[in-house]
Design a protein around this motif. Structure first.
Motif, short mmCIF file in Angstrom:
data_model
loop_
_atom_site.label_atom_id
_atom_site.label_comp_id
_atom_site.label_asym_id
_atom_site.label_seq_id
_atom_site.Cartn_x
_atom_site.Cartn_y
_atom_site.Cartn_z
N ALA A 191 11.90 72.91 23.66
CA ALA A 191 12.32 71.69 22.97
C ALA A 191 11.14 70.78 22.66
N SER A 211 10.03 69.29 19.09
CA SER A 211 9.93 67.85 18.83
C SER A 211 8.55 67.48 18.29
N LEU A 268 19.65 74.98 26.85
CA LEU A 268 19.67 73.68 26.17
C LEU A 268 18.38 73.43 25.41
N SER A 269 17.27 73.98 25.93
CA SER A 269 15.97 73.77 25.29
C SER A 269 15.89 74.42 23.92
N THR A 283 18.49 74.91 22.09
CA THR A 283 19.62 74.39 21.31
C THR A 283 19.29 73.04 20.68
N THR A 284 18.43 72.27 21.34
CA THR A 284 18.13 70.93 20.87
C THR A 284 16.63 70.74 20.71
N ASP A 285 16.24 69.80 19.86
CA ASP A 285 14.82 69.46 19.69
C ASP A 285 14.40 68.32 20.62
N GLY A 334 16.83 65.53 26.37
CA GLY A 334 18.23 65.93 26.37
C GLY A 334 18.45 67.25 27.09
N ALA A 335 17.53 68.20 26.91
CA ALA A 335 17.64 69.49 27.58
C ALA A 335 17.50 69.35 29.09
#
Length: 290
Positions: free
Chosen positions: A108, A112, A203-204, A206-208, A212-213
């Protein structure tokens, strides 16, 4: 050059297996501030606990201290006991956060920063990139656990000596056997933390948002722990990933209780495999634009 010795359409000499070596990624992660701070805190925590014990006035009669009062009493009787206390106070939250940090931040954060697409453009095959990042994250997670226990054992032994291991669930164990029990506890905790590693890694990809991860994995672990305390759920609690998280206490009993340890290992490996499988499936099919 035949297609068996080179990738079709690739530049001469290109080998997917030679891209992004493990040690190159290991050094990249070692240079990051979060890695240095996390490992540094693993060294600092036992020192903080040791200093805190030095300020114990001895006036507390143990009322209101609960299980911690007895554990503190044992902790100051030897290096092995000090290490056991440090592991006990760290296992339920601190280790969860550290493992989630290493495994949830690894992909992630690249997304980012906008550097993930450049890594893939080298080109590094997606599955290889993900596998190397996962192995490095797991290596640092294991290193953090060993650093915490090793530092605690070192400073505890220097301060309190090399004495038999004592706990609330076992008879006194000779130092040699006590050390083996502690190593078994560390091994079991490492297996249990695979669940956190798998969830954070999923989660890493799945999201930037790295935060959040990491935060999502920690919050879901806490939620599972809360649900495990609800006895009304009955047998359903056995399917929660945190249900056997404290089974390592059985490794300290006399005789050793391994039933829940085995169930906990099977549960953790199954959950981790599921989460990692979903992570690879998701990442190899998503559009990477950052």
């Amino acid at each position: 050059m035949t297609t068996s010795s080179a990738t079709v359409g690739a530049a001469p000499g290109y080998r997917p297996s030679a891209t992004l070596p493990f040690w190159a990624e290991f050094r990249r992660q070692a240079s990051r501030r979060r890695t240095q701070l996390a490992l540094g805190f693993m060294v600092l925590l036992p020192l903080i606990i040791l200093i805190a014990f030095q300020f114990d006035s001895g006036d507390d009669d143990g009322n209101g201290g609960g299980e911690y009062a007895s554990l503190v009493e044992f902790a100051t009787t030897g290096g092995l006991n000090f290490t056991l206390f440090t592991i006990f106070v760290s296992a339920s939250f601190l280790l969860v956060v550290v493992v989630a940090l290493f495994c949830g931040d690894t992909v992630a954060s690249e997304a980012s920063w906008g550097s993930l697409r450049y890594l893939l453009a080298i080109p590094v095959p997606r599955a290889r990139l993900l596998a190397v990042k996962l192995l490095v994250a797991l290596t640092y997670s294991a290193l953090a656990l060993l650093t915490l226990a090793g530092t605690a054992l070192l400073v505890g032994t220097l301060r309190y000596g090399w004495s038999p291991l004592r706990s609330l669930v076992a008879a006194e164990l000779a130092p040699g056997e006590g050390l083996l029990r502690l190593l078994a506890v560390l091994g079991y905790l490492a297996v249990v933390m695979l669940v956190v590693a798998g969830l954070a890694f999923l989660l890493s990809v799945t999201t930037d948002a790295a935060l959040g991860a990491v935060g999502g994995a920690v919050l879901l672990w806490i939620l599972s722990s809360i649900l495990d305390q609800i006895t009304a759920l009955g047998v359903l609690r056995e399917f929660l990933p945190t249900h056997y998280s404290n089974a390592w206490l059985g490794l300290l009993s006399t005789p050793v209780q391994t039933d829940d340890v085995v169930r906990g290992c099977v549960s953790a490996i199954c959950y981790a495999t599921l989460f990692w499988g979903l992570a690879f499936w998701r990442f190899t099919r998503k559009d990477v634009t950052s």
